[in-house]
Design a protein around this motif. Structure first.
Motif, short mmCIF file in Angstrom:
data_model
loop_
_atom_site.label_atom_id
_atom_site.label_comp_id
_atom_site.label_asym_id
_atom_site.label_seq_id
_atom_site.Cartn_x
_atom_site.Cartn_y
_atom_site.Cartn_z
N HIS A 113 0.81 -1.22 0.00
CA HIS A 113 0.00 0.00 0.00
C HIS A 113 0.85 1.28 0.00
CE1 HIS A 113 -3.54 2.42 1.15
NE2 HIS A 113 -2.72 3.05 1.98
N HIS A 117 1.17 4.34 -2.78
CA HIS A 117 1.00 5.79 -2.58
C HIS A 117 2.11 6.54 -3.32
CE1 HIS A 117 -2.36 6.71 0.00
NE2 HIS A 117 -2.01 5.83 0.91
N SER A 141 0.24 9.88 5.80
CA SER A 141 -1.16 9.42 5.78
C SER A 141 -1.69 9.35 7.21
CB SER A 141 -1.22 8.05 5.10
OG SER A 141 -0.62 7.10 5.94
N GLY A 142 -2.83 8.69 7.35
CA GLY A 142 -3.41 8.54 8.69
C GLY A 142 -2.63 7.52 9.52
N GLY A 143 -1.91 6.64 8.86
CA GLY A 143 -1.18 5.59 9.58
C GLY A 143 0.33 5.72 9.50
N GLY A 168 -1.36 12.50 9.80
CA GLY A 168 -2.82 12.48 9.59
C GLY A 168 -3.54 12.20 10.90
N ASP A 172 -6.28 14.38 12.85
CA ASP A 172 -7.57 13.80 13.26
C ASP A 172 -7.79 13.91 14.77
OD1 ASP A 172 -7.98 13.17 10.61
OD2 ASP A 172 -7.30 11.10 10.81
N GLY A 185 -8.73 15.93 9.30
CA GLY A 185 -7.70 16.56 8.47
C GLY A 185 -8.26 17.54 7.43
N ASP A 189 -8.03 21.74 7.46
CA ASP A 189 -7.48 22.40 6.26
C ASP A 189 -8.44 23.50 5.78
OD1 ASP A 189 -6.32 23.06 3.86
OD2 ASP A 189 -6.23 21.03 3.06
N GLY A 276 -2.63 10.55 2.15
CA GLY A 276 -3.79 11.40 2.40
C GLY A 276 -3.46 12.84 2.77
N VAL A 277 -2.43 13.04 3.60
CA VAL A 277 -2.11 14.40 4.06
C VAL A 277 -1.50 15.25 2.92
CG1 VAL A 277 -0.87 15.74 5.83
CG2 VAL A 277 -1.85 13.53 6.42
N ASN A 280 -3.26 18.27 1.73
CA ASN A 280 -3.32 19.48 2.56
C ASN A 280 -2.82 20.73 1.83
OD1 ASN A 280 -1.80 21.34 4.75
ND2 ASN A 280 -3.67 20.44 5.58
N THR A 307 -5.55 10.39 -1.24
CA THR A 307 -6.12 9.49 -0.22
C THR A 307 -6.24 8.08 -0.83
OG1 THR A 307 -8.25 10.36 -0.83
CG2 THR A 307 -7.33 11.17 1.21
N ASP A 308 -6.62 7.11 0.02
CA ASP A 308 -6.60 5.72 -0.43
C ASP A 308 -7.46 5.51 -1.67
OD1 ASP A 308 -4.90 5.21 1.59
OD2 ASP A 308 -6.37 4.27 2.91
#
Ligand code: KG4
Ligand code: ZN
Length: 345
Positions: A113, A117, A141-143, A168, A172, A185, A189, A276-277, A280, A307-308
């Protein structure tokens, strides 16, 4: 790249079920079903995510084939996200991809994954020109939050990463304490663009080399807001735009300082952002400024590839198809799949 190769890509690593069709290097469809169910919990609930993936996966794949105007029997191979991500979520996409590959009697291709990205920059319409190797990619990203040295498509080295929360996740979690919905996020923004980024100053982390830390920023915002709320219960409401702008500035400055250091130390001016970020606006602006003042060649993915999404999975599957890198039908999902898997020098 063979122009006639048609690959179905499937992504289910977190809370978006996505399916995409790529023909040659061209994305024909990129469909995503996001899961609103997590909003009320302020974060992704793994059990609910995997159940929603089970409900979404068939209609999402069908929509993606329909939009691409592709019959199932025209598919050359199935690509899927093997990891990293939430195990329950990954299992849904993995078992679906395996069954479909078996029933259509086509090769199965596993995709990392995070590599996807980064490699989304090579999708035909992602950039007017793709980055040149070697390049640095801030993957946020978020992770995950990491600076990756990308030597070649599958030769990636992590120069630094977060020692606690991802960027991310910081957006959040801070958004949650500012009473914003999940995922916060994009809201931080949007509101931040209406506020003054110098209104409040939050402490910045001190971590060595190219590593990051974001949990201290969260604590700094928490204590600051709690103190203000004692005197003024409407403090958040009255200062929301300024709070969002100041939080965003703190996170983006933190990200950029280490990226600038890595660019300087490694003598690289091909610089990309992914994850994902990377949607921004302040981060995009900061990248643009570095392009202007430091001579960086900057690569910012198109919004739909930040984003995903399954387009990036299909893209990587195409690259692997060309190399004949197929997965056995016995393959299992890998929640902690390492981005440096193929790094050998
Ligand atoms: O890459 P992604 O879709 O999923 C993961 O692999 O984690 O990233 C999702 C993360 C969330 O934390 C979300 O709040 C953040 O990306 N995000 C943003 C923006 N758009 C998405 N953060 C800041 N500003 C944005 N515009
Ligand atoms: Zn992601």
């Amino acid at each position: 790249m063979s122009e006639s190769t048609i690959i179905l890509g499937i992504e289910s690593s977190c809370d978006d079920t996505s399916a995409a069709v790529i023909k040659g290097n061209t994305i024909l469809s990129n469909i995503a079903a996001s899961q609103a169910i997590h909003n009320e919990y302020g974060g992704v609930v793994p059990e609910l995510a995997s159940r929603a993936h089970q409900q979404n996966i068939i209609p999402t794949v069908q929509k993606s084939l329909l939009q691409a105007n592709i019959q199932q029997n025209a598919i050359s191979a199935i690509g899927f996200t093997r990891g990293p991500g939430l195990l329950g979520s990954l299992l849904v996409g993995t078992s679906f991809a395996k069954s479909l590959a078996m029933s259509l009697n086509v090769p199965l291709i596993e995709v990392n994954h995070l590599q996807a990205h980064i490699l989304a920059h090579f999708i035909d319409d992602a950039n007017s020109v793709p980055p040149k190797f070697p390049f640095l990619c801030l993957t946020v990203s978020g992770g995950h939050t990491m600076i990756v040295l990308v030597k070649d498509y599958f030769k990636m080295q992590i120069l630094g990463k977060t020692i606690d929360d991802a960027a991310g996740e910081a957006f959040d979690k801070i958004g949650k304490l500012l009473e914003l919905d999940y995922p916060a996020g994009p809201i931080v923004d949007r509101l931040g663009q209406l506020g003054n980024e110098d209104a409040f100053v939050f402490s910045k982390p001190k971590v060595p080399d190219y590593d990051y830390s974001f949990s201290g920023i969260k604590t700094s915002v928490l204590y600051f807001v709690q103190k203000k709320l004692k005197d003024n219960p409407d403090f958040i409401e009255q200062n929301l735009n300024d709070l969002c702008a100041s939080v965003q500035k703190t996170i983006v400055d933190t990200l950029m300082v280490k990226l600038e250091k890595a660019a300087l130390d490694y003598g690289i001016n091909e610089i990309a952002i992914a994850g994902g970020v990377s949607a921004n606006s302040a981060l995009r602006k900061a990248m643009g400024e570095n392009a202007k003042f430091k001579g960086w060649n900057v690569y910012i993915p198109k919004f739909e590839y930040t984003t995903d999404n399954a387009a990036m999975i299909a893209m990587v599957a195409q690259l692997k198809y060309e190399r004949g890198e197929f997965a056995p039908l016995t393959i299992s999902a890998s929640a902690r799949y390492d981005i440096e898997q193929d790094f050998d020098s």
